[in-house]
Scaffold this motif. Structure first.
Motif, PDB file in Angstrom:
ATOM      1  N   UNK A  93      30.458   3.370 -19.840  1.00 25.32           N
ATOM      2  CA  UNK A  93      31.208   4.640 -19.889  1.00 25.32           C
ATOM      3  C   UNK A  93      32.671   4.354 -19.607  1.00 25.32           C
ATOM      4  N   UNK A  94      33.500   5.359 -19.873  1.00 24.16           N
ATOM      5  CA  UNK A  94      34.893   5.314 -19.437  1.00 24.16           C
ATOM      6  C   UNK A  94      35.272   6.716 -18.950  1.00 24.16           C
ATOM      7  N   UNK A 101      33.448   6.516  -8.513  1.00 22.03           N
ATOM      8  CA  UNK A 101      32.362   7.382  -8.017  1.00 22.03           C
ATOM      9  C   UNK A 101      31.112   7.212  -8.889  1.00 22.03           C
ATOM     10  N   UNK A 102      31.319   7.191 -10.210  1.00 23.59           N
ATOM     11  CA  UNK A 102      30.177   7.070 -11.139  1.00 23.59           C
ATOM     12  C   UNK A 102      29.508   5.700 -10.976  1.00 23.59           C
ATOM     13  N   UNK A 103      30.315   4.652 -10.822  1.00 21.85           N
ATOM     14  CA  UNK A 103      29.752   3.306 -10.662  1.00 21.85           C
ATOM     15  C   UNK A 103      28.885   3.261  -9.396  1.00 21.85           C
ATOM     16  N   UNK A 129      28.200   0.248 -15.997  1.00 17.07           N
ATOM     17  CA  UNK A 129      29.457  -0.483 -16.159  1.00 17.07           C
ATOM     18  C   UNK A 129      30.511   0.289 -16.973  1.00 17.07           C
ATOM     19  N   UNK A 130      31.761  -0.012 -16.688  1.00 15.94           N
ATOM     20  CA  UNK A 130      32.871   0.621 -17.408  1.00 15.94           C
ATOM     21  C   UNK A 130      33.250  -0.239 -18.607  1.00 15.94           C
ATOM     22  N   UNK A 137      34.633   0.001 -25.591  1.00 14.23           N
ATOM     23  CA  UNK A 137      33.321   0.068 -26.242  1.00 14.23           C
ATOM     24  C   UNK A 137      32.346   0.850 -25.354  1.00 14.23           C
ATOM     25  N   UNK A 138      32.592   2.135 -25.207  1.00 19.05           N
ATOM     26  CA  UNK A 138      31.829   2.950 -24.248  1.00 19.05           C
ATOM     27  C   UNK A 138      30.809   3.841 -24.959  1.00 19.05           C
ATOM     28  N   UNK A 139      29.740   4.149 -24.240  1.00 14.35           N
ATOM     29  CA  UNK A 139      28.751   5.077 -24.809  1.00 14.35           C
ATOM     30  C   UNK A 139      29.162   6.526 -24.507  1.00 14.35           C
ATOM     31  N   UNK A 140      29.689   6.747 -23.323  1.00 13.62           N
ATOM     32  CA  UNK A 140      30.154   8.094 -22.963  1.00 13.62           C
ATOM     33  C   UNK A 140      31.578   8.043 -22.441  1.00 13.62           C
ATOM     34  N   UNK A 141      32.358   9.045 -22.877  1.00 12.50           N
ATOM     35  CA  UNK A 141      33.726   9.180 -22.372  1.00 12.50           C
ATOM     36  C   UNK A 141      33.728  10.403 -21.457  1.00 12.50           C
ATOM     37  N   UNK A 142      33.686  10.138 -20.147  1.00 14.24           N
ATOM     38  CA  UNK A 142      33.661  11.244 -19.192  1.00 14.24           C
ATOM     39  C   UNK A 142      35.073  11.809 -19.077  1.00 14.24           C
TER      40      UNK A 142
END
Ligand SMILES: C[S@@+](CC[C@H](N)C(=O)[O-])C[C@H]1O[C@@H](n2cnc3c(N)ncnc32)[C@H](O)[C@@H]1O
Length: 361
Positions: A103-104, A127-129, A135-136, A140-145
């Motif tokens: 994610x990022x 916080x998410x980690x 992993x950030x 190449x992220x699956x979700x962009x928070x």
């Protein structure tokens, strides 16, 4: 229910609401998001996977929006410090991040805070980690928070769009570009101008200050050859640029010629028109700000409107975008040939722009 937030042009949220109402029949509770400018929110029911996908595709084809966020939570904070934001974000369920490969975080900030948007993004990422061990990856992220703070209001969601949709460079409503005019109109604004012109099948449209052709490219992309599209500019560089932009998109049905917007009644005879009249003129008039030569805008607007009145059909409309709203309004009232039926103020590149809709008196 899924709740979405879309970002859009300043002060045109009501026009975005209209587009959503018209094109997304599943959408409910469509409104300006928490009364903030640039943002509209709406809900759609959670259907089966296939239907969710088709609704999402319809949303991504909206022409007036810049980006799309699926909202996961929002809150107001009396004291918006990074620690307080972090504590509240921890209460929001983000199960997708638990199973995501990466994610990022993207953060936006508006107001006075004692931290930057970068610091907020880093803090929330951390916080998410800690919470999910995901992993950030910035590229190449699956979700962009996405986390935005607007004064004391914070919202969190997944940003679905990587591209700015109004650039028309992504998968949806794609328009190729070879030439970029230095004062190019945003495609989302071009869409609004065309919508306000209320074009109908078989009608003719003219952009007489076409620059790099954004308005006619948008029109050709929407209507194809169901309307007759004409474009012109007085500068050869703009004509050549528009020609290339039309060619690369195979919009060979758009007619293009060198013309002077001060003398439309003289040039319009060169176009083959059924009734010899133009139904809709939609253009982004020169502002006289970026050009090296100081042009007399009053004279230009006066001659443009006086000559336009001679070629526009009885129920025709003129929709213009200009930064010189005072001069434009004065000229309309002085020549007494048109009435202003609508006026909107918006912003692009830090400039306040006005949209005027005119009808013949
Ligand atoms: C604001 S730009 C248009 C930008 C365009 N909509 C785009 O997206 O690329 C204004 C254009 O008006 C043209 N222009 C200025 N005076 C003109 C005139 N008298 N007749 C026709 N075009 C004119 C300029 O050459 C310039 O291309």
């Amino acid at each position: 229910m899924k709740k979405y937030v879309v970002t859009c042009d300043y002060n045109l949220e009501n026009l975005v609401i209209e587009e959503i109402k018209q094109k997304i029949s599943e959408a409910t509770e469509i409104k300006q998001f928490e009364n903030f400018s640039h943002r509209v929110s709406f809900c759609v029911p959670n259907f089966d996977e296939q239907k969710n996908k088709s609704v999402l595709q319809k949303i991504l084809k909206l022409r007036s929006i810049h980006s799309l966020i699926e909202l996961k939570g929002s809150f107001y904070l009396e004291n918006p410090t990074l620690e307080n934001i972090k504590a509240k974000v921890m209460e929001i369920e983000l199960p997708e991040l638990k199973i995501a490969t990466s994610f990022r975080v993207t953060a936006e900030r508006y107001g006075t805070h004692n931290f930057t948007s970068m610091e907020m993004a880093k803090h929330i990422g951390h916080t998410v980690i800690l919470r999910y061990q995901t992993p950030v990856s910035l590229t190449d992220y699956e979700h962009n928070l996405r986390i935005d703070i607007l004064g004391s209001f914070v919202f969190v969601g997944y940003q679905i769009t990587d591209d700015i949709l109004s650039h028309r460079q992504g998968k949806y409503n794609k328009i190729e570009r070879v030439f970029h005019h230095r004062a190019a109109t945003k495609h989302s604004l071009a869409y609004h101008l065309l919508t306000l012109a209320k074009l109908k099948e078989g009608e003719s449209l003219l952009d007489c200050t076409c620059g790099g052709g954004t308005i006619v490219l948008e029109a050709a992309n929407i209507f194809g050859n169901k309307i007759k599209i004409l474009a012109g500019d007085m500068h050869q560089k703009a004509i050549e640029g528009t020609k290339k932009n039309l060619k690369i998109n195979n919009f060979d049905f758009v007619e293009l010629q060198e013309l002077n917007a001060r003398h439309l009644d003289e040039t319009i005879q060169n176009y083959v028109l059924e009734n010899g009249k133009i139904d809709k003129i939609v253009c982004n008039l020169p502002f006289g700000v970026q050009s090296a030569k100081q042009v007399n805008m009053r004279g230009l607007y006066d001659q443009f409107l006086t000559s336009a009145e001679k070629i526009i059909s009885k129920n025709g409309k003129i929709v213009v975008l200009t930064m010189r709203q005072g001069v434009f309004r004065e000229v309309v009232f002085m020549i007494k040939k048109f009435k202003i039926t609508k006026e909107y103020v918006t912003e692009a590149g830090g400039l306040y722009l006005h949209i005027f809709v005119l009808e013949k008196l």
